[in-house]
Scaffold this motif. Structure first.
Motif, short mmCIF file in Angstrom:
data_model
loop_
_atom_site.label_atom_id
_atom_site.label_comp_id
_atom_site.label_asym_id
_atom_site.label_seq_id
_atom_site.Cartn_x
_atom_site.Cartn_y
_atom_site.Cartn_z
N GLY A 1 26.43 -26.13 56.39
CA GLY A 1 25.99 -25.90 55.02
C GLY A 1 24.97 -24.79 54.93
O GLY A 1 24.15 -24.59 55.83
N VAL A 2 25.03 -24.04 53.83
CA VAL A 2 24.11 -22.94 53.57
C VAL A 2 23.63 -23.05 52.12
O VAL A 2 24.43 -23.31 51.21
N THR A 3 22.34 -22.87 51.90
CA THR A 3 21.77 -22.83 50.56
C THR A 3 21.54 -21.38 50.17
O THR A 3 20.91 -20.62 50.91
N VAL A 4 22.07 -20.97 49.02
CA VAL A 4 21.91 -19.60 48.54
C VAL A 4 21.12 -19.62 47.24
O VAL A 4 21.44 -20.39 46.33
N THR A 5 20.08 -18.78 47.15
CA THR A 5 19.25 -18.75 45.95
C THR A 5 18.81 -17.32 45.68
O THR A 5 18.94 -16.44 46.54
N ASN A 6 18.31 -17.09 44.50
CA ASN A 6 17.75 -15.79 44.13
C ASN A 6 16.50 -15.52 44.96
O ASN A 6 15.70 -16.42 45.22
N ASP A 7 16.31 -14.27 45.37
CA ASP A 7 15.19 -13.95 46.26
C ASP A 7 13.83 -14.16 45.60
O ASP A 7 12.88 -14.64 46.24
N ALA A 8 13.71 -13.85 44.31
CA ALA A 8 12.43 -14.07 43.62
C ALA A 8 12.16 -15.56 43.46
O ALA A 8 11.00 -16.00 43.57
N ASP A 9 13.21 -16.36 43.22
CA ASP A 9 13.03 -17.81 43.17
C ASP A 9 12.53 -18.34 44.51
O ASP A 9 11.65 -19.20 44.57
N ALA A 10 13.10 -17.81 45.59
CA ALA A 10 12.67 -18.23 46.92
C ALA A 10 11.21 -17.89 47.15
O ALA A 10 10.43 -18.71 47.67
N ALA A 11 10.80 -16.69 46.76
CA ALA A 11 9.40 -16.28 46.95
C ALA A 11 8.47 -17.13 46.10
O ALA A 11 7.39 -17.55 46.55
N GLY A 12 8.86 -17.41 44.86
CA GLY A 12 8.04 -18.24 43.99
C GLY A 12 7.88 -19.65 44.52
O GLY A 12 6.79 -20.24 44.48
N TRP A 13 8.97 -20.19 45.04
CA TRP A 13 8.92 -21.53 45.62
C TRP A 13 7.97 -21.57 46.83
O TRP A 13 7.18 -22.51 46.99
N ALA A 14 8.04 -20.53 47.65
CA ALA A 14 7.16 -20.47 48.82
C ALA A 14 5.69 -20.41 48.41
O ALA A 14 4.83 -21.09 49.02
N GLU A 15 5.38 -19.63 47.39
CA GLU A 15 3.99 -19.55 46.94
C GLU A 15 3.52 -20.87 46.35
O GLU A 15 2.34 -21.23 46.48
#
Length: 318
Positions: A102-116
């Motif tokens: 399985g692989v999760t694909v998301t928008n890069d800005a969403d990923a950065a926001g989630w990390a912050e």
């Protein structure tokens, strides 16, 4: 029991960054490779190679991929990408077929926001807007402790709110978009215009560009502003003024508790954020009778996208 690590991939227009990320957001190992042109199969092959390199040390680790563009959150399909030739590209299905997991694909800005929100400057804030300032303006929403992508997976395209009807042409096809006034591209364009006009105030900036106006970009203007060049500082202040106006608009719509500002430009220019916060406070509707959101610099830097992608994959695997 310690949370197992996950693999995060951040696909950019020029490079693909990958990392093995711990459950506390620490990047344990990191690999970077050039993005192999605009060929979908070649980009997918590069991602597969990076995942397999980490899988030797972390077999079965969840895999998360962040990519620029509009992504259907239900299918992992990239509907459109500004940097790659992906149009309705079934990225998740193709990667899962090649990797056998399985692989999760998301928008890069969403990923950065989630990390912050999870590990960085937005930690503890359940009403968060994260902005990534670079070539353009990307964004992410974490509301009530959950990443909000909108009905069609396209929320957070804050850079394309139109502030100036009939203004500068934007790559999206419209005119007057916010990112045409408060981004790295905007800084570079305004610096080049100043130099082409043979303005005496632009001579130091032009000299730093080797006498070539076309060599002036947002990175150079930011660097010269940090070195004290008055013209460059004026350009950054103007971008900060526009940035604050956009923040005031977002606050009127979303009423967040915190704005986290990241991306290459957001991380490099303290003056930009200071000017933006002042502008935001002056333009906020109801100012003086309502709380102001905090405006803070992102903490995770260039790793935010891969850290967030890994953590989202870990959460989905649970």
């Amino acid at each position: 029991m310690a949370t197992r690590p996950a693999i995060g991939i951040d696909i950019g227009g020029t490079k693909i960054a990958a990392g093995l990320v711990s459950g506390t957001g620490e990047v344990l190992h990191r690999l970077v490779t050039a993005t192999p042109g605009h060929s979908e199969p070649e980009v997918e092959a590069a991602v597969v190679d990076l995942v397999r390199a980490f899988s030797r040390d972390a077999p079965g680790a969840p895999v998360g991929v962040g990519a620029a563009g509009w992504i259907n959150p239900d299918t992992g399909t990239v509907l459109f990408s500004p940097h790659l030739a992906w149009r309705h590209e079934p990225l998740r299905d193709r990667l899962e077929e090649r990797l056998g997991r399985g692989v999760t694909v998301t928008n890069d800005a969403d990923a950065a926001g989630w990390a912050e929100w999870r590990f960085g400057a937005g930690r503890g804030e359940d009403q968060l807007v994260c902005l990534t300032l670079g070539t353009g303006i990307g964004g992410a929403l974490v509301l009530d402790g959950a990443l909000r992508r909108g009905r069609h997976g396209m929320a957070g395209e804050f850079g394309h709110q139109m502030l100036v009807p009939g203004g500068h042409r934007c790559e999206c096809g419209n005119r007057g978009c916010w990112e045409q006034y408060a981004s790295g591209n905007a800084l570079g364009r305004d610096g080049r215009e100043l130099a082409r006009a043979h303005s005496p105030v632009a001579q130091t900036l032009l000299a730093a560009a080797g006498g070539q106006p076309e060599a002036i970009d947002g990175e150079l203007v930011t660097r010269m502003a940090l070195a004290g060049d008055p013209a460059s500082r004026d350009l950054v202040a103007e971008a900060g003024e526009w940035l604050g106006i956009g923040l005031a608009n977002l606050a009127a719509s979303l009423d967040p508790g915190t704005f986290v500002i990241g991306g290459g430009l957001g991380s490099a220019s303290p003056q930009l954020l200071e000017t933006a916060e002042d502008s935001y406070r002056r333009h906020l509707t109801g100012r003086g009778y309502r709380p102001y959101a905090r405006v803070v610099r992102a903490r995770l830097g260039a790793d935010a996208g891969l850290v967030g992608a890994a953590d989202l994959a870990r959460s989905e695997a649970r």
